[in-house]
Design a protein around this motif. Sequence first.
Motif, PDB file in Angstrom:
ATOM      1  N   TYR A   1       0.865  -1.147  -0.601  1.00  0.00           N
ATOM      2  CA  TYR A   1      -0.059  -0.059   0.023  1.00  0.00           C
ATOM      3  C   TYR A   1       0.913   1.181  -0.049  1.00  0.00           C
ATOM      4  N   ALA A   2       0.468   2.176  -0.797  1.00  0.00           N
ATOM      5  CA  ALA A   2       1.245   3.381   0.080  1.00  0.00           C
ATOM      6  C   ALA A   2       0.472   4.657   0.725  1.00  0.00           C
ATOM      7  N   ARG A   3       0.932   5.654   0.852  1.00  0.00           N
ATOM      8  CA  ARG A   3       1.341   6.179   2.004  1.00  0.00           C
ATOM      9  C   ARG A   3       1.499   7.826   2.188  1.00  0.00           C
ATOM     10  N   VAL A   4       0.996   8.823   2.675  1.00  0.00           N
ATOM     11  CA  VAL A   4       1.727  10.083   2.745  1.00  0.00           C
ATOM     12  C   VAL A   4       2.380   9.992   4.192  1.00  0.00           C
ATOM     13  N   GLU A   5       3.783  10.715   4.477  1.00  0.00           N
ATOM     14  CA  GLU A   5       4.093  11.180   5.550  1.00  0.00           C
ATOM     15  C   GLU A   5       4.833  11.860   5.445  1.00  0.00           C
TER      16      GLU A   5
ATOM     17  N   LEU B   1       6.082   4.058  -0.786  1.00  0.00           N
ATOM     18  CA  LEU B   1       5.384   2.156  -0.695  1.00  0.00           C
ATOM     19  C   LEU B   1       5.682   1.134   0.128  1.00  0.00           C
ATOM     20  N   PHE B   2       4.723   0.569   1.189  1.00  0.00           N
ATOM     21  CA  PHE B   2       5.232   0.178   2.063  1.00  0.00           C
ATOM     22  C   PHE B   2       4.899  -1.744   1.632  1.00  0.00           C
ATOM     23  N   ASN B   3       5.598  -2.464   2.392  1.00  0.00           N
ATOM     24  CA  ASN B   3       5.561  -3.829   1.998  1.00  0.00           C
ATOM     25  C   ASN B   3       5.741  -4.152   0.931  1.00  0.00           C
TER      26      ASN B   3
ATOM     27  N   LEU C   1      -4.308  13.292  -3.754  1.00  0.00           N
ATOM     28  CA  LEU C   1      -4.816  12.661  -3.254  1.00  0.00           C
ATOM     29  C   LEU C   1      -4.511  12.398  -1.600  1.00  0.00           C
ATOM     30  N   PHE C   2      -3.252  12.700  -0.983  1.00  0.00           N
ATOM     31  CA  PHE C   2      -4.512  12.886   1.011  1.00  0.00           C
ATOM     32  C   PHE C   2      -5.068  13.603   1.354  1.00  0.00           C
ATOM     33  N   GLY C   3      -5.563  14.454   0.569  1.00  0.00           N
ATOM     34  CA  GLY C   3      -6.612  15.311   0.624  1.00  0.00           C
ATOM     35  C   GLY C   3      -8.054  14.004   0.930  1.00  0.00           C
ATOM     36  N   LYS C   4      -8.022  13.717  -0.039  1.00  0.00           N
ATOM     37  CA  LYS C   4      -9.077  12.266  -0.582  1.00  0.00           C
ATOM     38  C   LYS C   4      -8.783  11.405   0.313  1.00  0.00           C
ATOM     39  N   VAL C   5      -7.797  10.930   0.900  1.00  0.00           N
ATOM     40  CA  VAL C   5      -7.975   9.950   1.327  1.00  0.00           C
ATOM     41  C   VAL C   5      -7.929  10.234   2.930  1.00  0.00           C
ATOM     42  N   MET C   6      -8.451  11.200   2.994  1.00  0.00           N
ATOM     43  CA  MET C   6      -8.365  11.227   4.716  1.00  0.00           C
ATOM     44  C   MET C   6      -9.877  12.191   4.916  1.00  0.00           C
TER      45      MET C   6
END
Length: 157
Positions: free
Chosen positions: A50-54, A60-62, A94-99
């Motif tokens: 999965y991907a995540r914003v930090e 991209l993790f895992n 993308l961060f906004g849509k995920v949140m």
Amino acid sequence: MADAAVKVVTENRKARHDYFIEETYEAGIALTGTEVKSLRAGKANLKDSYARVENGEMFLFNMHISPYEQGNRFNVDPLRARKLLLHKGEINRLFGKVMQQGLTLVPLKVYFKRGRAKVEIALAKGKKLHDKRDAIAEKDARREMDRALRGKDKNSY
């Protein structure tokens, strides 16, 4: 012409089964030399990644990239977080849509385009169990229709 330059390394077929795909994006991946060599050999796996914003950057993790056999000390952790290369505006969007909407960032495939490693990530919404059953039933029905049509074509000659 542009499609001829794309070499798919790996795909996450499970993602289309587990999620409704809303939008897709193409991002570059920051890799080390031995990781690129392993990718060219096709030794990658997107299962459970999965991907995540930090801190304003996307990671991209895992994603598992097997260690390169001739890499010895230059090999890195196969499951390390890898930075995705996107424009700041795309990351913020993308961060906004995920949140706000509770969507997930899922990688769909990794490929080489004009010699550069790319990942296709998708804004996705998780499917419920009944949605998965509906999708399987629809796929089976489509397969049966195709079989029936092919069978008629053979008999008509």
